[in-house]
Write a protein that holds these residues in place. Sequence first.
Motif, PDB file in Angstrom:
ATOM      1  N   THR A   3     -29.880 -57.371  20.738  1.00 37.11           N
ATOM      2  CA  THR A   3     -29.385 -57.223  19.335  1.00 37.11           C
ATOM      3  C   THR A   3     -29.036 -58.446  18.839  1.00 37.11           C
ATOM      4  N   ARG A   4     -28.585 -59.481  19.427  1.00 39.39           N
ATOM      5  CA  ARG A   4     -28.509 -60.813  18.779  1.00 39.39           C
ATOM      6  C   ARG A   4     -29.825 -61.229  18.438  1.00 39.39           C
ATOM      7  N   GLN A   5     -30.714 -61.343  19.269  1.00 40.93           N
ATOM      8  CA  GLN A   5     -32.077 -61.909  18.883  1.00 40.93           C
ATOM      9  C   GLN A   5     -32.581 -61.327  17.847  1.00 40.93           C
ATOM     10  N   ASN A   6     -32.700 -59.908  17.709  1.00 37.87           N
ATOM     11  CA  ASN A   6     -32.970 -59.332  16.560  1.00 37.87           C
ATOM     12  C   ASN A   6     -32.335 -59.667  15.172  1.00 37.87           C
ATOM     13  N   SER A  39     -30.956 -62.578  14.602  1.00 36.96           N
ATOM     14  CA  SER A  39     -31.273 -63.612  14.184  1.00 36.96           C
ATOM     15  C   SER A  39     -32.559 -63.856  13.575  1.00 36.96           C
ATOM     16  N   ARG A  40     -33.630 -62.929  14.003  1.00 39.88           N
ATOM     17  CA  ARG A  40     -35.276 -62.927  13.537  1.00 39.88           C
ATOM     18  C   ARG A  40     -34.900 -62.326  12.053  1.00 39.88           C
ATOM     19  N   CYS A  41     -34.126 -61.297  11.986  1.00 38.37           N
ATOM     20  CA  CYS A  41     -33.875 -60.757  10.591  1.00 38.37           C
ATOM     21  C   CYS A  41     -33.273 -61.762   9.576  1.00 38.37           C
ATOM     22  N   GLU A 100     -33.805 -64.679   9.909  1.00 35.25           N
ATOM     23  CA  GLU A 100     -34.955 -66.013   9.675  1.00 35.25           C
ATOM     24  C   GLU A 100     -35.857 -65.419   8.454  1.00 35.25           C
ATOM     25  N   LEU A 101     -36.188 -64.003   8.494  1.00 38.97           N
ATOM     26  CA  LEU A 101     -37.266 -63.463   7.691  1.00 38.97           C
ATOM     27  C   LEU A 101     -36.439 -63.191   6.459  1.00 38.97           C
ATOM     28  N   ASP A 128     -34.352 -65.232   5.066  1.00 38.08           N
ATOM     29  CA  ASP A 128     -34.449 -66.499   4.414  1.00 38.08           C
ATOM     30  C   ASP A 128     -35.961 -66.802   3.906  1.00 38.08           C
ATOM     31  N   LYS A 129     -36.797 -66.650   4.825  1.00 39.10           N
ATOM     32  CA  LYS A 129     -38.030 -66.996   4.547  1.00 39.10           C
ATOM     33  C   LYS A 129     -38.626 -66.280   3.380  1.00 39.10           C
TER      34      LYS A 129
END
Length: 76
Positions: A37-40, A42-44, A46-47, A49-50
């Motif tokens: 959940t933490r990794q997901n 973090s990825r969300c 990042e996206l 921001d991108k």
Amino acid sequence: MRTLNVSISDIEYNKFGLKEEKLTFTDFIDLVSKELTRQNLSRCLELADKYSISKMTIDEITNEVKAVRRNAKNRN
């Protein structure tokens, strides 16, 4: 009851904040689930921001969602 042995590195052991050598399966699943959940999340972030979603207001996001739904209905 069965015993399952799982080997992990010291880095993973510390990353998960493990205190004991033995865990119940439920505790193990909970730890892994929280990390995924933490990794997901973090990825969300990042996206977001991108693609500049993090800068959008809630009204702008709502309007985008409505537009996508409207276009999806028109394609059918």
